[in-house]
Scaffold this active site. Structure first.
Site, PDB file in Angstrom:
ATOM      1  N   ALA A 112      31.700  11.978  33.619  1.00  0.00           N
ATOM      2  CA  ALA A 112      32.906  11.600  33.535  1.00  0.00           C
ATOM      3  C   ALA A 112      33.289  10.021  33.629  1.00  0.00           C
ATOM      4  O   ALA A 112      34.434   9.658  33.281  1.00  0.00           O
ATOM      5  CB  ALA A 112      33.948  12.234  34.548  1.00  0.00           C
ATOM      6  N   VAL A 125      22.758  14.364  37.267  1.00  0.00           N
ATOM      7  CA  VAL A 125      22.490  16.047  36.844  1.00  0.00           C
ATOM      8  C   VAL A 125      20.872  16.192  36.939  1.00  0.00           C
ATOM      9  O   VAL A 125      20.654  17.475  36.883  1.00  0.00           O
ATOM     10  CB  VAL A 125      23.105  16.379  35.633  1.00  0.00           C
ATOM     11  CG1 VAL A 125      24.372  16.209  35.618  1.00  0.00           C
ATOM     12  CG2 VAL A 125      22.348  15.657  34.434  1.00  0.00           C
ATOM     13  N   TYR A 137      16.118  15.146  20.462  1.00  0.00           N
ATOM     14  CA  TYR A 137      17.670  14.943  20.755  1.00  0.00           C
ATOM     15  C   TYR A 137      18.159  16.346  20.062  1.00  0.00           C
ATOM     16  O   TYR A 137      18.956  16.915  20.696  1.00  0.00           O
ATOM     17  CB  TYR A 137      18.379  13.892  20.381  1.00  0.00           C
ATOM     18  CG  TYR A 137      19.666  13.914  20.445  1.00  0.00           C
ATOM     19  CD1 TYR A 137      20.396  13.926  22.015  1.00  0.00           C
ATOM     20  CD2 TYR A 137      20.647  13.998  19.343  1.00  0.00           C
ATOM     21  CE1 TYR A 137      21.803  14.179  21.975  1.00  0.00           C
ATOM     22  CE2 TYR A 137      21.930  14.136  19.789  1.00  0.00           C
ATOM     23  CZ  TYR A 137      22.532  14.157  20.951  1.00  0.00           C
ATOM     24  OH  TYR A 137      23.819  14.160  21.148  1.00  0.00           O
TER      25      TYR A 137
END
Ligand code: NDP
Ligand code: 8X3
Length: 254
Positions: free
Chosen positions: A15, A62, A154
Protein backbone atom coordinates in the site's frame (compact mmCIF):
# COMPACT_ATOMS: atom_id res chain seq x y z
CA UNK A 1 -18.61 6.51 -9.32
CA UNK A 2 -19.37 6.50 -5.59
CA UNK A 3 -18.80 3.10 -3.98
CA UNK A 4 -20.03 2.19 -0.51
CA UNK A 5 -17.86 -0.08 1.62
CA UNK A 6 -18.92 1.39 4.96
CA UNK A 7 -18.28 -1.03 7.82
CA UNK A 8 -16.00 -3.29 5.73
CA UNK A 9 -12.37 -4.06 6.50
CA UNK A 10 -9.84 -4.29 3.66
CA UNK A 11 -6.22 -5.40 3.81
CA UNK A 12 -3.92 -4.15 1.05
CA UNK A 13 -0.39 -5.47 0.54
CA UNK A 14 2.06 -3.03 -1.03
CA UNK A 15 0.00 0.00 0.00
CA UNK A 16 3.07 2.26 -0.09
CA UNK A 17 3.06 3.02 -3.83
CA UNK A 18 1.27 2.65 -7.15
CA UNK A 19 -1.89 0.54 -7.30
CA UNK A 20 -1.77 -0.39 -3.62
CA UNK A 21 -1.58 3.23 -2.42
CA UNK A 22 -4.33 4.29 -4.85
CA UNK A 23 -6.46 1.36 -3.81
CA UNK A 24 -6.00 2.06 -0.09
CA UNK A 25 -7.08 5.65 -0.67
CA UNK A 26 -10.07 4.59 -2.77
CA UNK A 27 -11.13 2.05 -0.13
CA UNK A 28 -10.91 4.74 2.54
CA UNK A 29 -12.90 7.07 0.30
CA UNK A 30 -15.60 4.39 0.08
CA UNK A 31 -15.80 4.20 3.87
CA UNK A 32 -13.81 1.01 4.53
CA UNK A 33 -11.36 0.49 7.36
CA UNK A 34 -7.98 -0.34 5.82
CA UNK A 35 -5.06 -2.43 6.98
CA UNK A 36 -2.21 -0.92 4.94
CA UNK A 37 0.96 -2.98 4.63
CA UNK A 38 4.31 -2.63 2.91
CA UNK A 39 7.97 -2.34 3.75
CA UNK A 40 8.34 1.47 3.70
CA UNK A 41 7.18 2.74 7.07
CA UNK A 42 7.27 6.46 6.18
CA UNK A 43 4.80 5.88 3.33
CA UNK A 44 2.49 3.92 5.62
CA UNK A 45 2.63 6.71 8.18
CA UNK A 46 1.65 9.26 5.51
CA UNK A 47 -1.36 7.13 4.63
CA UNK A 48 -2.29 6.76 8.30
CA UNK A 49 -2.10 10.54 8.71
CA UNK A 50 -4.70 10.90 5.93
CA UNK A 51 -7.00 8.07 7.02
CA UNK A 52 -6.99 8.62 10.78
CA UNK A 53 -8.49 5.86 12.92
CA UNK A 54 -9.75 3.98 9.87
CA UNK A 55 -6.18 3.00 8.96
CA UNK A 56 -4.08 0.38 10.68
CA UNK A 57 -0.55 0.05 9.35
CA UNK A 58 1.75 -2.95 9.46
CA UNK A 59 5.32 -2.85 8.19
CA UNK A 60 5.44 -6.15 6.38
CA UNK A 61 7.56 -7.98 3.85
CA UNK A 62 5.25 -10.55 2.25
CA UNK A 63 8.23 -12.89 1.75
CA UNK A 64 8.53 -13.33 5.51
CA UNK A 65 6.11 -16.13 6.37
CA UNK A 66 6.47 -15.75 10.15
CA UNK A 67 5.87 -12.01 9.97
CA UNK A 68 2.82 -12.46 7.72
CA UNK A 69 1.26 -15.04 10.03
CA UNK A 70 1.99 -12.93 13.14
CA UNK A 71 0.60 -9.77 11.49
CA UNK A 72 -2.71 -11.40 10.55
CA UNK A 73 -3.07 -13.14 13.91
CA UNK A 74 -2.21 -9.92 15.77
CA UNK A 75 -4.59 -7.48 14.07
CA UNK A 76 -6.54 -5.31 16.52
CA UNK A 77 -10.21 -6.30 16.89
CA UNK A 78 -11.54 -3.45 14.72
CA UNK A 79 -9.39 -4.64 11.81
CA UNK A 80 -9.28 -8.39 12.40
CA UNK A 81 -12.28 -9.54 10.34
CA UNK A 82 -10.99 -8.93 6.82
CA UNK A 83 -13.71 -8.59 4.19
CA UNK A 84 -11.50 -7.63 1.25
CA UNK A 85 -7.94 -8.81 0.72
CA UNK A 86 -6.04 -7.01 -2.05
CA UNK A 87 -2.94 -9.06 -2.83
CA UNK A 88 -1.10 -6.31 -4.65
CA UNK A 89 2.54 -6.41 -3.44
CA UNK A 90 4.69 -7.44 -6.34
CA UNK A 91 7.42 -6.46 -8.75
CA UNK A 92 9.24 -7.08 -11.97
CA UNK A 93 13.02 -7.05 -12.02
CA UNK A 94 14.96 -6.73 -15.26
CA UNK A 95 14.05 -7.18 -18.90
CA UNK A 96 16.93 -9.38 -20.00
CA UNK A 97 16.45 -12.51 -22.10
CA UNK A 98 16.32 -15.66 -19.98
CA UNK A 99 19.86 -16.75 -20.83
CA UNK A 100 21.26 -13.51 -19.41
CA UNK A 101 18.73 -12.75 -16.65
CA UNK A 102 19.72 -12.74 -12.98
CA UNK A 103 18.71 -15.85 -11.08
CA UNK A 104 18.62 -13.79 -7.88
CA UNK A 105 16.08 -11.45 -9.48
CA UNK A 106 14.03 -14.40 -10.68
CA UNK A 107 13.98 -15.78 -7.14
CA UNK A 108 12.92 -12.42 -5.71
CA UNK A 109 10.01 -12.19 -8.14
CA UNK A 110 8.86 -15.71 -7.36
CA UNK A 111 9.23 -15.15 -3.59
CA UNK A 112 7.21 -11.92 -3.74
CA UNK A 113 4.64 -12.39 -6.51
CA UNK A 114 3.91 -16.09 -5.89
CA UNK A 115 5.06 -17.25 -2.45
CA UNK A 116 4.24 -13.94 -0.73
CA UNK A 117 0.79 -13.82 -2.30
CA UNK A 118 -0.11 -17.37 -1.30
CA UNK A 119 1.28 -16.85 2.22
CA UNK A 120 -0.95 -13.83 2.85
CA UNK A 121 -3.93 -15.59 1.28
CA UNK A 122 -3.43 -18.71 3.40
CA UNK A 123 -3.26 -16.58 6.56
CA UNK A 124 -6.44 -14.61 5.77
CA UNK A 125 -8.64 -17.28 4.19
CA UNK A 126 -9.63 -19.36 7.27
CA UNK A 127 -11.25 -16.28 8.88
CA UNK A 128 -13.17 -15.52 5.70
CA UNK A 129 -14.41 -19.11 5.46
CA UNK A 130 -15.41 -19.11 9.14
CA UNK A 131 -17.45 -15.92 8.62
CA UNK A 132 -18.59 -17.10 5.16
CA UNK A 133 -17.76 -13.63 3.88
CA UNK A 134 -14.94 -12.13 1.91
CA UNK A 135 -13.36 -11.18 -1.39
CA UNK A 136 -9.80 -11.96 -2.44
CA UNK A 137 -8.47 -9.67 -5.17
CA UNK A 138 -5.18 -10.70 -6.72
CA UNK A 139 -3.02 -8.48 -8.91
CA UNK A 140 -2.15 -10.44 -12.01
CA UNK A 141 -1.11 -8.78 -15.24
CA UNK A 142 -1.53 -8.97 -19.00
CA UNK A 143 2.01 -10.37 -18.76
CA UNK A 144 0.44 -13.56 -17.35
CA UNK A 145 -1.51 -14.13 -20.57
CA UNK A 146 0.65 -12.66 -23.34
CA UNK A 147 4.38 -13.29 -23.65
CA UNK A 148 6.90 -10.58 -24.52
CA UNK A 149 10.70 -10.61 -24.80
CA UNK A 150 12.25 -10.24 -21.35
CA UNK A 151 8.97 -11.01 -19.59
CA UNK A 152 10.16 -14.57 -18.83
CA UNK A 153 9.79 -15.13 -15.06
CA UNK A 154 7.75 -12.01 -14.34
CA UNK A 155 5.05 -13.14 -16.80
CA UNK A 156 5.22 -16.66 -15.39
CA UNK A 157 4.58 -15.37 -11.85
CA UNK A 158 1.50 -13.53 -13.13
CA UNK A 159 0.23 -16.65 -14.92
CA UNK A 160 0.57 -18.33 -11.53
CA UNK A 161 -1.51 -15.57 -9.94
CA UNK A 162 -4.27 -15.99 -12.52
CA UNK A 163 -4.43 -19.79 -12.16
CA UNK A 164 -4.19 -19.63 -8.36
CA UNK A 165 -7.15 -17.23 -8.39
CA UNK A 166 -9.24 -19.57 -10.55
CA UNK A 167 -8.29 -22.55 -8.41
CA UNK A 168 -9.29 -20.65 -5.26
CA UNK A 169 -12.73 -20.23 -6.84
CA UNK A 170 -12.87 -24.00 -7.28
CA UNK A 171 -11.95 -24.63 -3.63
CA UNK A 172 -14.34 -21.97 -2.31
CA UNK A 173 -17.37 -23.13 -4.26
CA UNK A 174 -20.21 -23.50 -1.76
CA UNK A 175 -19.04 -20.50 0.27
CA UNK A 176 -19.97 -16.86 -0.29
CA UNK A 177 -16.33 -15.88 -0.78
CA UNK A 178 -15.38 -14.22 -4.04
CA UNK A 179 -12.06 -14.21 -5.89
CA UNK A 180 -10.97 -11.87 -8.67
CA UNK A 181 -7.82 -11.69 -10.74
CA UNK A 182 -7.13 -8.10 -11.87
CA UNK A 183 -4.93 -8.06 -14.97
CA UNK A 184 -3.73 -4.61 -16.00
CA UNK A 185 -1.48 -3.68 -18.88
CA UNK A 186 0.91 -0.74 -18.97
CA UNK A 187 0.43 1.49 -15.94
CA UNK A 188 2.68 4.30 -14.74
CA UNK A 189 3.60 3.72 -11.11
CA UNK A 190 6.99 2.98 -9.53
CA UNK A 191 6.88 -0.37 -11.37
CA UNK A 192 9.39 0.48 -14.12
CA UNK A 193 11.74 2.34 -11.75
CA UNK A 194 11.88 -0.86 -9.69
CA UNK A 195 12.20 -3.03 -12.80
CA UNK A 196 15.20 -1.02 -14.02
CA UNK A 197 16.98 -0.95 -10.66
CA UNK A 198 16.17 2.69 -9.84
CA UNK A 199 16.94 4.11 -13.32
CA UNK A 200 14.19 6.77 -13.42
CA UNK A 201 15.19 8.05 -16.90
CA UNK A 202 14.87 4.60 -18.46
CA UNK A 203 11.60 4.07 -16.60
CA UNK A 204 10.17 7.36 -17.91
CA UNK A 205 10.87 6.31 -21.51
CA UNK A 206 8.49 3.33 -21.13
CA UNK A 207 5.54 5.75 -21.00
CA UNK A 208 6.76 8.33 -23.53
CA UNK A 209 4.00 9.35 -25.96
CA UNK A 210 1.48 7.09 -24.23
CA UNK A 211 -1.35 7.76 -21.83
CA UNK A 212 -0.84 4.71 -19.62
CA UNK A 213 -3.21 3.36 -16.99
CA UNK A 214 -2.87 5.05 -13.60
CA UNK A 215 -3.09 3.74 -10.07
CA UNK A 216 -6.49 5.41 -9.85
CA UNK A 217 -7.74 3.51 -12.95
CA UNK A 218 -6.78 0.19 -11.42
CA UNK A 219 -8.15 1.11 -7.99
CA UNK A 220 -11.45 2.03 -9.66
CA UNK A 221 -11.59 -1.39 -11.36
CA UNK A 222 -10.91 -3.11 -8.03
CA UNK A 223 -13.57 -1.11 -6.23
CA UNK A 224 -16.06 -1.91 -8.98
CA UNK A 225 -15.35 -5.64 -8.60
CA UNK A 226 -15.74 -5.68 -4.82
CA UNK A 227 -18.99 -3.70 -4.89
CA UNK A 228 -20.90 -5.97 -7.29
CA UNK A 229 -23.99 -7.66 -5.81
CA UNK A 230 -23.06 -10.55 -3.49
CA UNK A 231 -24.06 -13.22 -6.06
CA UNK A 232 -21.73 -11.85 -8.78
CA UNK A 233 -18.10 -12.99 -9.04
CA UNK A 234 -15.82 -11.22 -11.51
CA UNK A 235 -13.35 -14.05 -12.20
CA UNK A 236 -10.83 -11.96 -14.09
CA UNK A 237 -10.69 -8.41 -15.32
CA UNK A 238 -8.14 -7.42 -17.95
CA UNK A 239 -7.56 -3.76 -18.77
CA UNK A 240 -5.10 -1.90 -20.97
CA UNK A 241 -4.49 1.64 -22.14
CA UNK A 242 -6.09 2.28 -25.54
CA UNK A 243 -2.57 2.87 -26.90
CA UNK A 244 -1.45 -0.67 -26.00
CA UNK A 245 -2.37 -3.84 -27.92
CA UNK A 246 -0.82 -7.16 -28.91
CA UNK A 247 2.31 -8.00 -30.86
CA UNK A 248 1.95 -10.15 -33.97
CA UNK A 249 3.56 -13.62 -33.94
CA UNK A 250 7.26 -13.14 -34.58
CA UNK A 251 9.13 -15.21 -37.15
CA UNK A 252 12.89 -15.48 -37.31
CA UNK A 253 13.74 -15.85 -41.03
CA UNK A 254 17.00 -17.33 -42.31
P1 NDP B 1 4.88 -0.14 -7.51
O1 NDP B 1 6.32 -0.45 -7.61
O2 NDP B 1 4.44 1.26 -7.67
O3 NDP B 1 4.30 -0.70 -6.12
C1 NDP B 1 4.63 -1.99 -5.69
C2 NDP B 1 4.22 -2.18 -4.26
O4 NDP B 1 4.56 -3.51 -3.85
C3 NDP B 1 4.90 -1.22 -3.31
O5 NDP B 1 3.96 -0.71 -2.41
C4 NDP B 1 5.92 -2.09 -2.59
O6 NDP B 1 6.04 -1.64 -1.25
C5 NDP B 1 5.23 -3.45 -2.61
N1 NDP B 1 6.17 -4.55 -2.44
C6 NDP B 1 7.14 -4.96 -3.28
N2 NDP B 1 7.81 -5.99 -2.74
C7 NDP B 1 7.25 -6.22 -1.52
C8 NDP B 1 7.49 -7.14 -0.48
N3 NDP B 1 8.48 -8.06 -0.56
N4 NDP B 1 6.71 -7.11 0.62
C9 NDP B 1 5.73 -6.21 0.72
N5 NDP B 1 5.45 -5.29 -0.22
C10 NDP B 1 6.20 -5.30 -1.33
O7 NDP B 1 4.17 -1.08 -8.60
P2 NDP B 1 2.63 -1.23 -9.06
O8 NDP B 1 1.74 -0.49 -8.17
O9 NDP B 1 2.59 -0.96 -10.50
O10 NDP B 1 2.46 -2.79 -8.86
C11 NDP B 1 1.51 -3.37 -7.99
C12 NDP B 1 1.16 -4.75 -8.50
O11 NDP B 1 0.56 -4.64 -9.80
C13 NDP B 1 2.35 -5.68 -8.68
O12 NDP B 1 1.96 -6.98 -8.30
C14 NDP B 1 2.65 -5.60 -10.17
O13 NDP B 1 3.28 -6.76 -10.63
C15 NDP B 1 1.24 -5.46 -10.72
N6 NDP B 1 1.10 -4.89 -12.04
C16 NDP B 1 1.70 -3.70 -12.39
C17 NDP B 1 1.51 -3.18 -13.66
C18 NDP B 1 2.16 -1.92 -14.11
O14 NDP B 1 2.37 -1.74 -15.33
N7 NDP B 1 2.49 -0.99 -13.23
C19 NDP B 1 0.62 -3.84 -14.62
C20 NDP B 1 0.07 -5.09 -14.15
C21 NDP B 1 0.28 -5.56 -12.91
P3 NDP B 1 7.39 -1.55 -0.40
O15 NDP B 1 8.51 -1.34 -1.38
O16 NDP B 1 7.17 -0.40 0.52
O17 NDP B 1 7.44 -2.85 0.31
C1 8X3 C 1 3.11 -5.09 -15.85
C2 8X3 C 1 2.70 -4.88 -17.26
O1 8X3 C 1 3.34 -5.25 -19.67
O2 8X3 C 1 5.04 -4.30 -18.20
O3 8X3 C 1 2.57 -6.25 -15.34
O4 8X3 C 1 4.47 -6.61 -18.02
S1 8X3 C 1 3.95 -5.29 -18.32
Amino acid sequence: MAYDLGGKVALVTGATAGFGAACAEALLGAGARVVATGRREDRLEALAAKGGDRVHTVVLDVRDRGAVEAAIAGLPARFAAIDVLVNNAGLALGLEPAQRASLDEWETMIATNCTGLVTVTRAVLPGMVERNLGHVVNLGSVAGSYPYPGGNVYGATKAFVRQFSLNLRADLLGTAIRVTSIEPGMAETEFSVVRFGGDAERAKKVYEGVTPLSGADVADAILWCVTRPAHVNVNALELMPVQQAFAPFSVSRR
